[in-house]
Design an enzyme around this catalytic site. Structure first.
Site, PDB file in Angstrom:
ATOM      1  N   SER A 128       0.825  -1.142  -0.113  1.00 33.24           N
ATOM      2  CA  SER A 128       0.069   0.043  -0.013  1.00 33.24           C
ATOM      3  C   SER A 128       0.724   1.288  -0.088  1.00 33.24           C
ATOM      4  CB  SER A 128      -0.784   0.013   1.256  1.00 33.24           C
ATOM      5  OG  SER A 128      -1.567   1.200   1.219  1.00 33.24           O
ATOM      6  N   LYS A 182      -4.570  -6.529   3.301  1.00 30.38           N
ATOM      7  CA  LYS A 182      -4.693  -5.677   2.276  1.00 30.38           C
ATOM      8  C   LYS A 182      -5.896  -5.413   1.723  1.00 30.38           C
ATOM      9  CE  LYS A 182      -2.781  -2.597  -0.589  1.00 30.38           C
ATOM     10  NZ  LYS A 182      -3.727  -2.529  -1.667  1.00 30.38           N
ATOM     11  N   HIS A 185      -8.075  -3.501   4.448  1.00 28.99           N
ATOM     12  CA  HIS A 185      -7.225  -2.263   4.114  1.00 28.99           C
ATOM     13  C   HIS A 185      -7.845  -1.420   3.192  1.00 28.99           C
ATOM     14  CE1 HIS A 185      -4.599   0.743   2.328  1.00 28.99           C
ATOM     15  NE2 HIS A 185      -3.831   0.999   3.359  1.00 28.99           N
ATOM     16  N   ASN A 186      -8.132  -2.025   1.951  1.00 32.52           N
ATOM     17  CA  ASN A 186      -8.556  -1.182   0.759  1.00 32.52           C
ATOM     18  C   ASN A 186     -10.093  -0.694   1.285  1.00 32.52           C
ATOM     19  OD1 ASN A 186      -6.053  -1.461  -0.212  1.00 32.52           O
ATOM     20  ND2 ASN A 186      -6.772  -2.061  -2.172  1.00 32.52           N
ATOM     21  N   GLU A 189     -10.255   1.992   3.392  1.00 31.39           N
ATOM     22  CA  GLU A 189      -9.924   3.136   2.367  1.00 31.39           C
ATOM     23  C   GLU A 189     -10.933   3.513   1.619  1.00 31.39           C
ATOM     24  OE1 GLU A 189      -7.730   3.485  -1.902  1.00 31.39           O
ATOM     25  OE2 GLU A 189      -6.484   2.527   0.108  1.00 31.39           O
TER      26      GLU A 189
END
Length: 475
Positions: A128, A182, A185-186, A189
């Site tokens: 990231s 991840k 995480h996205n 986001e």
């Protein structure tokens, strides 16, 4: 000295990671299916470090020091499998392949099983930070066998972002754990960006604040609890003006948000796990709705709505700041709860405090309050929700009144705030001792004999609604 690592795939992210590795004194072999891209990289950046350009797969693999480590930087999906198939005939047992793309975690689990059975190692690594992070220090989320990670750790921790002397890289867990983290995480986001967009939209529509005015507001917010990369760049985007006209660039950008699928994957798997990630899901839906531009244009001339501005604007900008903060806490809480549930599902030993630590730098959602999240999990490693951490209990409770004010005013003036509203609804639902699900169970039992449990005694029961009206034990 032979290259310590090879980078397969030299698009922007692959190039920048290769340059990052070389800048730390680590020799790198380069390969791209299109030879012209390899040549161009050497022409533009070849003097930045010890690069070995190659133009055939066999030459590429043969150039790397054994046991080999090869970082794949190709598009997720079939291109990853194609790259593995192309490399595999030239690999030796003990070699390690690292997938640094945004692969779906289930595909990473499949590839891990296949390659490890053949004697190879496979790392699925979330990366990231975008192209700038790749070049100057990303947040890295590697998953695979611990042995494979330990061989790569000296390289990965050197190229990762550093915060307070701590690298933004840690071992996540086996097989697909790195890509799962991840993915979440996205998803966070997505929610974070949607919440910022709703704050901007509310202040634009309800308070009639121009982008340049809002840029200053976001800059001020970035000096407090909302300090984060996304708030910082929001101020920069809103302040950008076009050439001679001096008009805000943001007004010229088409209002159709695109996506690459990771937010959708997060929501889909949350449904499989039974975890209510409402903020992330509403952010995904908001992007879907934005893509219906033609329909929205037609509806704007047909569907009536209020034509009001906020009745009382006094203190409302500060209220938006507080609503944004509280909603962000909910989004992060939901994301961390999903990771904990996935860890239980797949047998991953996720260290949620360590994950918060490596998200403090390099990555897109880096923010000041990740330190508070780390502290919360350091204090209670099995914390069921961040909302129950003492710091966030107090912080969110303190701003709930302005949070409610913003949602109420948004409804009254007709400004959609799906992520603000759903986050508040989640907060209110989560803090309830008793929910209306008792009625849901009664209805399900009535039409489908699905049974229900009681609060006053053990067991499952069924009411013979259409028969004698008596209750029967279903056990």
């Amino acid at each position: 000295m032979p290259p310590n690592i090879g980078v397969y795939g030299l698009a922007v992210m692959g190039q920048n990671l290769a340059r990052n590795i070389a800048s730390h004194g680590i020799p790198v072999a380069l390969y791209n299916r299109t030879a012209a891209r390899t040549k161009r990289m050497m022409e533009e950046h070849g003097k930045e470090g010890d690069f070995t350009p190659t133009y055939e797969v066999k030459e590429f693999v043969g150039a790397i020091e054994r046991p080999r480590s090869i970082l794949l930087m190709v598009k997720a999906g079939e291109p990853v499998d194609e790259a593995i198939a192309e490399l595999r005939p030239f690999l030796d047992p003990g070699d390690t392949l690292i997938d640094g793309g945004n692969s779906y975690f289930a595909h990473t689990r499949r590839r891990s099983i296949d390659l490890e059975a053949a004697g190879f190692s496979f790392i699925g690594m979330g990366v990231s930070g975008g192209e700038e992070g790749a070049l100057h220090g990303p947040s890295l989320m590697p998953g695979g066998t611990r042995e494979a990670y330990e061989r790569l750790e000296p390289i990965l921790t050197r190229i990762a972002a550093q915060v307070d002397g701590v690298p933004c890289c840690t071992y996540i867990g086996t097989d697909g754990a790195g890509h799962y983290v991840k993915m979440v995480h996205n998803g966070i986001e997505y929610a974070d960006i949607q919440l910022i967009a709703e704050a901007y939209d509310f202040m634009r529509q309800a308070l009639e604040l121009e982008p340049t005015q809002q840029a200053e507001i976001f800059r001020t917010w970035n000096e407090g609890d909302l300090d984060s990369y996304l708030i910082q760049i929001t101020a920069e985007v809103l302040s950008k003006q076009e050439g001679d006209s001096g008009s805000p660039l943001v007004d010229a950008i088409l209002d159709e948000a695109q996506q690459k699928g990771t937010g959708k994957w997060t929501s889909q798997h949350a449904l499989d796990l039974g975890v209510p990630v409402t903020a992330i899901t509403e952010a995904v839906f908001a992007r879907f709705l934005s893509a219906q531009k033609a329909q929205r244009m037609r509806a704007s001339s047909m569907l009536p709505g209020p034509r009001l501005t906020a009745r009382d604007s006094d203190g409302l900008v500060d209220a938006v700041r507080d609503a944004l903060y509280a909603s962000k806490v909910v989004a992060y809480a939901q994301g961390f709860e999903q990771m904990a549930a996935a860890a239980g599902e797949f047998g991953w030993d996720l260290d949620l405090g360590a994950i918060a630590t490596i998200w403090r730098g390099g990555c897109i959602i880096r923010a000041r309050f990740l330190n508070r999240i780390k502290e919360a999990f350091d204090e209670h490693s099995n914390l069921p929700s961040l909302l129950l951490a003492s710091y966030f209990v107090e912080a969110v409770g303190r701003v709930q009144d302005p949070w409610r004010r913003v949602v109420r005013d948004a409804v009254e003036v007709g400004v959609p705030t799906p992520a603000f509203s759903s986050s508040l609804a989640y907060y209110d639902g989560y803090r309830r001792q008793r929910s209306p699900a008792n009625l849901i169970q009664g209805l399900r039992d009535y039409f489908g004999a699905h049974t229900y449990r009681r609060v006053d005694r053990e067991g499952s029961f069924h009411m013979r609604w259409g028969q004698d009206g008596n209750e029967a034990s279903a056990d």
